[in-house]
Design an enzyme around this catalytic site. Structure first.
Site, PDB file in Angstrom:
ATOM      1  N   ARG A   1     -13.802   3.373  13.649  1.00  0.00           N
ATOM      2  CA  ARG A   1     -12.940   4.489  14.062  1.00  0.00           C
ATOM      3  C   ARG A   1     -13.376   5.796  13.404  1.00  0.00           C
ATOM      4  NH1 ARG A   1      -7.542   4.080  11.152  1.00  0.00           N
ATOM      5  NH2 ARG A   1      -8.992   4.769   9.530  1.00  0.00           N
TER       6      ARG A   1
ATOM      7  N   HIS B   1      -4.197  -4.668   0.394  1.00  0.00           N
ATOM      8  CA  HIS B   1      -3.858  -5.145   1.742  1.00  0.00           C
ATOM      9  C   HIS B   1      -4.272  -6.607   1.889  1.00  0.00           C
ATOM     10  CE1 HIS B   1      -2.415  -1.632   3.982  1.00  0.00           C
ATOM     11  NE2 HIS B   1      -3.314  -0.898   3.357  1.00  0.00           N
TER      12      HIS B   1
ATOM     13  N   LYS C   1     -11.947   8.235  -1.513  1.00  0.00           N
ATOM     14  CA  LYS C   1     -11.153   7.147  -0.951  1.00  0.00           C
ATOM     15  C   LYS C   1     -11.584   5.802  -1.531  1.00  0.00           C
ATOM     16  CE  LYS C   1      -9.735   5.075   3.451  1.00  0.00           C
ATOM     17  NZ  LYS C   1      -9.850   5.137   4.935  1.00  0.00           N
TER      18      LYS C   1
ATOM     19  N   GLU D   1      -2.858  -8.728   3.464  1.00  0.00           N
ATOM     20  CA  GLU D   1      -2.559  -9.173   4.832  1.00  0.00           C
ATOM     21  C   GLU D   1      -3.669  -8.850   5.821  1.00  0.00           C
ATOM     22  OE1 GLU D   1      -1.557  -4.867   5.215  1.00  0.00           O
ATOM     23  OE2 GLU D   1      -1.552  -6.381   3.624  1.00  0.00           O
TER      24      GLU D   1
ATOM     25  N   SER E   1      -7.423   0.221   0.936  1.00  0.00           N
ATOM     26  CA  SER E   1      -7.796   1.336   1.809  1.00  0.00           C
ATOM     27  C   SER E   1      -6.809   2.466   1.577  1.00  0.00           C
ATOM     28  CB  SER E   1      -7.771   0.880   3.280  1.00  0.00           C
ATOM     29  OG  SER E   1      -8.134   1.944   4.138  1.00  0.00           O
TER      30      SER E   1
ATOM     31  N   CYS F   1       0.825  -1.206   0.000  1.00  0.00           N
ATOM     32  CA  CYS F   1       0.000   0.000   0.000  1.00  0.00           C
ATOM     33  C   CYS F   1       0.867   1.268   0.000  1.00  0.00           C
ATOM     34  CB  CYS F   1      -0.994  -0.021   1.153  1.00  0.00           C
ATOM     35  SG  CYS F   1      -2.376   1.136   0.905  1.00  0.00           S
TER      36      CYS F   1
END
Length: 310
Positions: A247, A233, A163, A235, A192, A142
């Site tokens: 969040r 991502h 985004k 992972e 992301s 990323c």
């Protein structure tokens, strides 16, 4: 690949509870083989979560791996104790005389900053320069991928209109490539980020291995596999995007739901995990074909290899 780490690392108990084999120092010492040495430059704020995610993916093939974690001395981490860093992490000064079979550079939530405005940029740039003669293959994730391309080739990142956030369909552009052995024609991957890299900016000796109609570049590599850049991502675990959603909702009042993540786009439901098989296979292929098959037995020989004199 049994992962050899400090037996007191909190991630060890989490992995063992999930039936993932982790080897402690005592058992590793009884095996007369050379372990692969992997360095993880962990730039993510929730370091313990990232440790667990990466160790789980590095653990599933039959050789030993010794994993060192590196943190930035020029940055004050807010989400981890100093005792954890002092116990389980190293600084660049600690490892700069060492050699590694592979290195992973994680993402970081700093993509809206200019690279030079990131407080640890000079330190990270030094590590990337060092890796050219001290690491066989680097895997960038990323923002870590964008940072690597900018540091090495001056390739910029470009802001997205909004985004890119969710789980996106990726196509395998070269199904015969060693990193995609065993893959289906397409796979899912979480993304992301608020910036992207243009394919037209890549150097001529790079190959695009996977691409998404919505997400754009997914995985690109230098053709000798010494540098691998993943813009997603793989992972991430099941709940990572949920954590980011909760969040942002709490901090900013934002209720934009990640794409193709919750059943029926309903954040009260358990997220669907559709990328774990691809993630496991990709990391295994990286370790086997980009690292293990070609790395010299004596890592001190790395700097003497012709393809390290770039």
């Amino acid at each position: 690949m049994p992962v050899k780490v400090n037996s007191q690392l909190p991630a060890v108990k989490i992995l063992e509870a999930d039936n993932i084999f982790v080897m402690d120092e005592a058992r590793a010492a009884q095996q007369d083989i050379r372990t692969l040495k992997i360095l993880v430059v962990n730039l993510m704020p929730r370091k313990m979560v990232t440790e667990t995610q990466l160790l789980a993916l590095l653990s599933n093939t039959p050789l030993q791996i010794n994993v060192d974690f590196l943190h930035m001395m020029t940055h004050k981490s807010k989400n981890i104790t100093q005792n954890h860093l002092d116990t389980f992490y190293k600084s660049f000064d600690d490892i700069k005389a060492d050699y590694y079979d592979g290195m992973i550079v994680t993402g970081a939530p700093v993509e809206n900053l200019a690279f030079e405005a990131v407080d640890y940029w000079d330190e990270l740039h030094q590590i990337l320069d060092w890796s050219r003669t001290h690491v066989y293959s680097t895997l960038h994730i990323c923002w870590g991928a964008q940072a690597g391309l900018y540091a090495r080739y001056g390739i910029p990142k470009h802001p997205l209109a909004q985004k890119l956030w969710g789980v996106y369909h990726q196509t395998v552009e070269n199904p015969k490539h060693v990193l995609f052995r065993g893959f289906d024609d397409d796979f899912d991957a979480p993304h992301s980020r608020s910036t992207e890299t243009y394919a037209s900016d890549l150097p001529h000796d790079f190959e695009i291995l996977s691409y998404g109609e919505t997400s754009g570049l997914s995985l690109v590599v230098k053709k000798n596999l010494r540098e691998i850049y993943s813009f997603g991502h793989l992972e991430y675990d099941r709940m990572t995007l949920d954590f980011e959603y909760q969040r942002d909702k709490a901090e900013f009042g934002e209720e934009v739901v990640p794409d193709a993540y919750y059943p029926n786009d309903d954040p009260t439901q358990r997220p669907r995990m559709t990328w774990s098989s691809a993630a496991s296979l990709f990391f295994s292929n990286w370790l086997n074909y980009a690292v293990y098959q070609d790395t010299p037995y004596d890592l001190r020989e790395l700097a003497k290899y012709e393809y390290f004199n770039l």
